[in-house]
Motif scaffolding. Structure first.
Motif, PDB file in Angstrom:
ATOM      1  N   ALA A 281    -151.944 100.194 148.289  1.00 37.34           N
ATOM      2  CA  ALA A 281    -150.594  99.875 148.760  1.00 37.34           C
ATOM      3  C   ALA A 281    -150.597  99.391 150.202  1.00 37.34           C
ATOM      4  CB  ALA A 281    -149.685 101.090 148.612  1.00 37.34           C
ATOM      5  N   ASP A 282    -151.479  99.965 151.062  1.00 35.18           N
ATOM      6  CA  ASP A 282    -151.477  99.544 152.473  1.00 35.18           C
ATOM      7  C   ASP A 282    -152.456  98.407 152.745  1.00 35.18           C
ATOM      8  OD1 ASP A 282    -154.069 100.590 152.818  1.00 35.18           O
ATOM      9  OD2 ASP A 282    -153.388 102.396 153.820  1.00 35.18           O
ATOM     10  N   GLY A 283    -153.090  97.888 151.682  1.00 38.92           N
ATOM     11  CA  GLY A 283    -153.963  96.731 151.835  1.00 38.92           C
ATOM     12  C   GLY A 283    -155.384  97.048 152.235  1.00 38.92           C
ATOM     13  N   SER A 284    -155.733  98.345 152.354  1.00 38.01           N
ATOM     14  CA  SER A 284    -157.095  98.695 152.724  1.00 38.01           C
ATOM     15  C   SER A 284    -158.084  98.370 151.615  1.00 38.01           C
ATOM     16  CB  SER A 284    -157.198 100.187 153.057  1.00 38.01           C
ATOM     17  OG  SER A 284    -156.379 100.511 154.161  1.00 38.01           O
ATOM     18  N   VAL A 285    -157.611  98.410 150.372  1.00 41.52           N
ATOM     19  CA  VAL A 285    -158.447  98.132 149.205  1.00 41.52           C
ATOM     20  C   VAL A 285    -157.718  97.137 148.311  1.00 41.52           C
ATOM     21  CG1 VAL A 285    -159.413  99.094 147.080  1.00 41.52           C
ATOM     22  CG2 VAL A 285    -159.622 100.358 149.218  1.00 41.52           C
ATOM     23  N   THR A 286    -158.430  96.112 147.883  1.00 39.41           N
ATOM     24  CA  THR A 286    -157.889  95.137 146.944  1.00 39.41           C
ATOM     25  C   THR A 286    -158.704  95.192 145.662  1.00 39.41           C
ATOM     26  OG1 THR A 286    -157.191  93.660 148.732  1.00 39.41           O
ATOM     27  CG2 THR A 286    -157.375  92.702 146.521  1.00 39.41           C
TER      28      THR A 286
END
Length: 320
Positions: A281-286
């Motif tokens: 959700a916070d973009g740390s993992v895609t």
């Protein structure tokens, strides 16, 4: 309903598209209308009955699905064990998890088996500590692509990935690896030198290994004192032997991991999955979602997976 079923063990040719009754949910189970079935390398071992857990025939493969609960209408992902390659699947209620708003089915599936595996490889098995170097074997794969991304948030220093082609190595770099190298182990000494060079001349602290065979042996030789290798697959089908004297002399560990040993303990599932969903959700993992195959193309999908012609998470669409 339409499903992929096998009545014998063997190659991809045993996978047949058939019509079978919709399964019935028992006590503690839920019926899910499948929108996507996740594909894993373990499916190919199940097909051959060479997996850790022995299978029974007839078999509908597929250990995970995303879809809609028939009783509540809630979007969920679920660990089914088997039965996922179908229009409907039954799953234990305690292994069924809501999909957060804003996360699509493919990404949610990528974070289920592969995400939980990557998380436990670092946290539970390797016990990664701050600044340690990590070698991720097959860094463009389903687990590998997430392991590359999770390394830094979970405390790693330098991150090295192996991959079999230039475009896959480029993907590893895009995902955050400091170096991406060819994992060809036909020349063991050359591969070991590539690993050390990628780690700025030092041996690596943690190895996440799923290939087996010559690559396993080279990675072990490239591991530092007090290093930990976590083995979570044998994609080469070649098993290895380790001399205990070597482990003792260098205070090294080789640790096996199979996610399904952890399914009986909810704390090993819900909290890690919640952390993975938050990182997404916070973009740390895609989540790297690869090809989506029609259900009728399940044979080709498994052939592509074994032939290393894929990257990221593979999905089956039961509508076609």
């Amino acid at each position: 309903m339409r499903a992929i079923q096998q009545v014998e063990f063997g190659g991809p040719e045993v996978l047949e598209l058939v019509d079978v009754p919709v399964p019935q949910a028992g006590d503690g189970e839920v019926l899910i209308r499948v929108s996507r079935a996740g594909m894993n390398f373990a499916d190919t071992h199940q097909r051959e009955n060479s997996y850790v857990q022995k299978q029974q025939l007839p078999l509908i493969p597929g250990g995970e699905v995303a879809g809609v609960r028939e009783d509540t209408g809630e979007r969920v992902v679920a660990l089914t064990g088997h039965g996922g390659y179908a229009e409907y699947a039954v799953a234990p209620q305690d292994r069924t998890f809501p999909i957060p708003d804003g996360l699509d089915d493919g990404a949610a599936l990528a974070l289920l088996i592969q995400g939980l595996t990557a998380w436990h490889l670092y946290r539970t098995c390797a016990r990664l500590t701050g600044g340690e170097s990590v070698l991720v074997v097959s860094g463009a794969g389903g687990v590998g692509s997430l392991a590359v991304q999770l390394a830094r948030p979970l405390g790693a220093g330098r991150v090295i990935a192996t991959a079999s082609s230039e475009d896959k190595r480029a993907l590893c770099l895009e995902l955050g690896a400091d170096a991406a190298i060819d994992g060809d182990a036909s020349d063991a000494d050359t591969l070991r030198e590539r690993i050390l060079e990628a780690n700025e001349g030092r041996e690596v602290d943690v190895v996440l290994e799923m290939a087996g065979g010559p690559l396993f042996d080279v990675a072990l030789r490239a591991m530092a004192d007090m290093g930990r290798m976590v083995v979570y697959g044998i994609s080469s089908r070649e098993q290895n032997e380790v001399r205990t004297g070597r482990l003792l002399k260098r205070s090294q560990s080789v640790i096996g991991f199979w996610l399904f040993h952890y399914l009986e303990r909810p704390e090993h599932l819900r909290a890690p999955l919640a952390e993975l969903f938050a990182l997404a959700a916070d973009g740390s993992v895609t989540a790297v979602v690869g090809n989506t195959y029609m259900l009728s193309d399940a044979r080709r999908a498994q052939e592509d997976l074994v032939g290393r012609r894929t990257r990221g998470k593979l999905l089956l669409d039961p509508s076609g």
